[in-house]
Design a protein around this motif. Structure first.
Motif, PDB file in Angstrom:
ATOM      1  N   MET A   1       0.843  -1.188   0.000  1.00  0.00           N
ATOM      2  CA  MET A   1       0.000   0.000   0.000  1.00  0.00           C
ATOM      3  C   MET A   1       0.888   1.251   0.000  1.00  0.00           C
ATOM      4  O   MET A   1       1.852   1.342   0.732  1.00  0.00           O
ATOM      5  CB  MET A   1      -0.870  -0.035   1.250  1.00  0.00           C
ATOM      6  N   LEU A   2       0.517   2.195  -0.826  1.00  0.00           N
ATOM      7  CA  LEU A   2       1.276   3.430  -0.900  1.00  0.00           C
ATOM      8  C   LEU A   2       0.860   4.356   0.235  1.00  0.00           C
ATOM      9  O   LEU A   2      -0.315   4.589   0.470  1.00  0.00           O
ATOM     10  CB  LEU A   2       1.036   4.110  -2.252  1.00  0.00           C
ATOM     11  N   CYS A   3       1.842   4.869   0.945  1.00  0.00           N
ATOM     12  CA  CYS A   3       1.573   5.635   2.165  1.00  0.00           C
ATOM     13  C   CYS A   3       1.240   7.098   1.906  1.00  0.00           C
ATOM     14  O   CYS A   3       0.459   7.686   2.633  1.00  0.00           O
ATOM     15  CB  CYS A   3       2.771   5.553   3.099  1.00  0.00           C
ATOM     16  N   ASN A   4       1.842   7.690   0.913  1.00  0.00           N
ATOM     17  CA  ASN A   4       1.610   9.119   0.717  1.00  0.00           C
ATOM     18  C   ASN A   4       1.717   9.495  -0.759  1.00  0.00           C
ATOM     19  O   ASN A   4       2.054   8.682  -1.609  1.00  0.00           O
ATOM     20  CB  ASN A   4       2.586   9.952   1.553  1.00  0.00           C
ATOM     21  N   LYS A   5       1.417  10.744  -1.024  1.00  0.00           N
ATOM     22  CA  LYS A   5       1.408  11.254  -2.392  1.00  0.00           C
ATOM     23  C   LYS A   5       2.784  11.130  -3.054  1.00  0.00           C
ATOM     24  O   LYS A   5       2.892  10.765  -4.219  1.00  0.00           O
ATOM     25  CB  LYS A   5       0.952  12.710  -2.378  1.00  0.00           C
ATOM     26  N   GLU A   6       3.835  11.403  -2.303  1.00  0.00           N
ATOM     27  CA  GLU A   6       5.192  11.327  -2.849  1.00  0.00           C
ATOM     28  C   GLU A   6       5.533   9.904  -3.292  1.00  0.00           C
ATOM     29  O   GLU A   6       6.114   9.701  -4.350  1.00  0.00           O
ATOM     30  CB  GLU A   6       6.193  11.823  -1.814  1.00  0.00           C
ATOM     31  N   GLU A   7       5.154   8.922  -2.483  1.00  0.00           N
ATOM     32  CA  GLU A   7       5.388   7.523  -2.864  1.00  0.00           C
ATOM     33  C   GLU A   7       4.617   7.178  -4.116  1.00  0.00           C
ATOM     34  O   GLU A   7       5.112   6.483  -4.994  1.00  0.00           O
ATOM     35  CB  GLU A   7       4.950   6.582  -1.739  1.00  0.00           C
ATOM     36  N   TYR A   8       3.379   7.647  -4.189  1.00  0.00           N
ATOM     37  CA  TYR A   8       2.551   7.386  -5.361  1.00  0.00           C
ATOM     38  C   TYR A   8       3.183   7.977  -6.612  1.00  0.00           C
ATOM     39  O   TYR A   8       3.243   7.335  -7.654  1.00  0.00           O
ATOM     40  CB  TYR A   8       1.138   7.948  -5.171  1.00  0.00           C
ATOM     41  N   ILE A   9       3.674   9.203  -6.516  1.00  0.00           N
ATOM     42  CA  ILE A   9       4.307   9.853  -7.657  1.00  0.00           C
ATOM     43  C   ILE A   9       5.549   9.075  -8.094  1.00  0.00           C
ATOM     44  O   ILE A   9       5.758   8.845  -9.281  1.00  0.00           O
ATOM     45  CB  ILE A   9       4.641  11.325  -7.350  1.00  0.00           C
ATOM     46  N   LYS A  10       6.366   8.646  -7.132  1.00  0.00           N
ATOM     47  CA  LYS A  10       7.566   7.871  -7.480  1.00  0.00           C
ATOM     48  C   LYS A  10       7.195   6.574  -8.179  1.00  0.00           C
ATOM     49  O   LYS A  10       7.830   6.166  -9.151  1.00  0.00           O
ATOM     50  CB  LYS A  10       8.397   7.586  -6.232  1.00  0.00           C
ATOM     51  N   TYR A  11       6.145   5.912  -7.697  1.00  0.00           N
ATOM     52  CA  TYR A  11       5.672   4.668  -8.315  1.00  0.00           C
ATOM     53  C   TYR A  11       5.193   4.955  -9.739  1.00  0.00           C
ATOM     54  O   TYR A  11       5.532   4.240 -10.668  1.00  0.00           O
ATOM     55  CB  TYR A  11       4.541   4.078  -7.472  1.00  0.00           C
ATOM     56  N   SER A  12       4.433   6.031  -9.894  1.00  0.00           N
ATOM     57  CA  SER A  12       3.939   6.409 -11.210  1.00  0.00           C
ATOM     58  C   SER A  12       5.086   6.763 -12.152  1.00  0.00           C
ATOM     59  O   SER A  12       5.043   6.424 -13.333  1.00  0.00           O
ATOM     60  CB  SER A  12       2.987   7.606 -11.099  1.00  0.00           C
ATOM     61  N   LEU A  13       6.099   7.448 -11.625  1.00  0.00           N
ATOM     62  CA  LEU A  13       7.255   7.801 -12.450  1.00  0.00           C
ATOM     63  C   LEU A  13       7.958   6.560 -12.966  1.00  0.00           C
ATOM     64  O   LEU A  13       8.356   6.498 -14.134  1.00  0.00           O
ATOM     65  CB  LEU A  13       8.236   8.669 -11.660  1.00  0.00           C
ATOM     66  N   SER A  14       8.083   5.571 -12.121  1.00  0.00           N
ATOM     67  CA  SER A  14       8.719   4.327 -12.528  1.00  0.00           C
ATOM     68  C   SER A  14       7.937   3.663 -13.653  1.00  0.00           C
ATOM     69  O   SER A  14       8.511   3.223 -14.655  1.00  0.00           O
ATOM     70  CB  SER A  14       8.821   3.387 -11.326  1.00  0.00           C
ATOM     71  N   ASP A  15       6.623   3.604 -13.507  1.00  0.00           N
ATOM     72  CA  ASP A  15       5.772   3.029 -14.558  1.00  0.00           C
ATOM     73  C   ASP A  15       5.877   3.825 -15.853  1.00  0.00           C
ATOM     74  O   ASP A  15       5.927   3.254 -16.941  1.00  0.00           O
ATOM     75  CB  ASP A  15       4.311   2.989 -14.105  1.00  0.00           C
ATOM     76  N   LEU A  16       5.900   5.143 -15.721  1.00  0.00           N
ATOM     77  CA  LEU A  16       6.006   5.986 -16.907  1.00  0.00           C
ATOM     78  C   LEU A  16       7.338   5.795 -17.614  1.00  0.00           C
ATOM     79  O   LEU A  16       7.390   5.770 -18.849  1.00  0.00           O
ATOM     80  CB  LEU A  16       5.815   7.457 -16.538  1.00  0.00           C
ATOM     81  N   LEU A  17       8.417   5.662 -16.860  1.00  0.00           N
ATOM     82  CA  LEU A  17       9.723   5.433 -17.491  1.00  0.00           C
ATOM     83  C   LEU A  17       9.747   4.120 -18.267  1.00  0.00           C
ATOM     84  O   LEU A  17      10.316   4.053 -19.360  1.00  0.00           O
ATOM     85  CB  LEU A  17      10.833   5.453 -16.445  1.00  0.00           C
ATOM     86  N   ILE A  18       9.117   3.109 -17.720  1.00  0.00           N
ATOM     87  CA  ILE A  18       9.024   1.827 -18.430  1.00  0.00           C
ATOM     88  C   ILE A  18       8.255   2.012 -19.732  1.00  0.00           C
ATOM     89  O   ILE A  18       8.675   1.545 -20.792  1.00  0.00           O
ATOM     90  CB  ILE A  18       8.378   0.753 -17.526  1.00  0.00           C
ATOM     91  N   LYS A  19       7.129   2.710 -19.665  1.00  0.00           N
ATOM     92  CA  LYS A  19       6.310   2.966 -20.851  1.00  0.00           C
ATOM     93  C   LYS A  19       7.084   3.804 -21.870  1.00  0.00           C
ATOM     94  O   LYS A  19       7.067   3.514 -23.070  1.00  0.00           O
ATOM     95  CB  LYS A  19       5.016   3.681 -20.436  1.00  0.00           C
ATOM     96  N   ILE A  20       7.784   4.832 -21.415  1.00  0.00           N
ATOM     97  CA  ILE A  20       8.555   5.697 -22.311  1.00  0.00           C
ATOM     98  C   ILE A  20       9.651   4.904 -23.012  1.00  0.00           C
ATOM     99  O   ILE A  20       9.846   5.032 -24.224  1.00  0.00           O
ATOM    100  CB  ILE A  20       9.129   6.901 -21.532  1.00  0.00           C
ATOM    101  N   ASN A  21      10.368   4.083 -22.276  1.00  0.00           N
ATOM    102  CA  ASN A  21      11.426   3.276 -22.885  1.00  0.00           C
ATOM    103  C   ASN A  21      10.872   2.279 -23.889  1.00  0.00           C
ATOM    104  O   ASN A  21      11.471   2.054 -24.949  1.00  0.00           O
ATOM    105  CB  ASN A  21      12.244   2.571 -21.809  1.00  0.00           C
ATOM    106  N   ASP A  22       9.720   1.694 -23.578  1.00  0.00           N
ATOM    107  CA  ASP A  22       9.066   0.773 -24.509  1.00  0.00           C
ATOM    108  C   ASP A  22       8.664   1.499 -25.794  1.00  0.00           C
ATOM    109  O   ASP A  22       8.887   1.001 -26.898  1.00  0.00           O
ATOM    110  CB  ASP A  22       7.845   0.140 -23.835  1.00  0.00           C
ATOM    111  N   LEU A  23       8.091   2.677 -25.640  1.00  0.00           N
ATOM    112  CA  LEU A  23       7.689   3.457 -26.818  1.00  0.00           C
ATOM    113  C   LEU A  23       8.895   3.898 -27.646  1.00  0.00           C
ATOM    114  O   LEU A  23       8.828   3.911 -28.874  1.00  0.00           O
ATOM    115  CB  LEU A  23       6.870   4.672 -26.395  1.00  0.00           C
ATOM    116  N   ARG A  24       9.983   4.255 -26.997  1.00  0.00           N
ATOM    117  CA  ARG A  24      11.202   4.620 -27.736  1.00  0.00           C
ATOM    118  C   ARG A  24      11.686   3.460 -28.596  1.00  0.00           C
ATOM    119  O   ARG A  24      12.065   3.627 -29.752  1.00  0.00           O
ATOM    120  CB  ARG A  24      12.309   5.041 -26.772  1.00  0.00           C
ATOM    121  N   SER A  25      11.671   2.286 -28.002  1.00  0.00           N
ATOM    122  CA  SER A  25      12.095   1.096 -28.726  1.00  0.00           C
ATOM    123  C   SER A  25      11.183   0.833 -29.922  1.00  0.00           C
ATOM    124  O   SER A  25      11.659   0.565 -31.033  1.00  0.00           O
ATOM    125  CB  SER A  25      12.078  -0.105 -27.772  1.00  0.00           C
ATOM    126  N   LYS A  26       9.887   0.925 -29.706  1.00  0.00           N
ATOM    127  CA  LYS A  26       8.930   0.702 -30.797  1.00  0.00           C
ATOM    128  C   LYS A  26       9.068   1.763 -31.882  1.00  0.00           C
ATOM    129  O   LYS A  26       8.951   1.469 -33.070  1.00  0.00           O
ATOM    130  CB  LYS A  26       7.501   0.683 -30.262  1.00  0.00           C
TER     131      LYS A  26
END
Length: 66
Positions: A1-26
């Motif tokens: 469970m995510l405890c606060n907004k900052e943790e949520y943002i960091k988690y979202s950033l990680s997911d976004l970086l994965i998506k961005i790298n995947d899109l770059r490759s494609k």
């Protein structure tokens, strides 16, 4: 469970970086196959740009490390 907004943002950033790298490759694969001026490359480039903007917006909400 995510405890606060900052943790949520960091988690979202990680997911976004994965998506961005995947899109770059494609994007590179599509440009290699179809050429840099193809409509498909333009669509993938626009999608990549939108995810980069979202990433930057979320990143700017994190406190600055000093």
């Amino acid at each position: 469970m995510l405890c606060n907004k900052e943790e949520y943002i960091k988690y979202s950033l990680s997911d976004l970086l994965i998506k961005i790298n995947d899109l770059r490759s494609k994007l590179l694969e599509t440009a290699s196959r179809q050429g840099i001026d193809s409509v498909e490359v333009l669509k993938k480039s626009e999608e990549l740009d939108s995810y980069i903007v979202i990433y930057q917006q979320l990143r700017s909400k994190l406190p600055k490390n000093k």
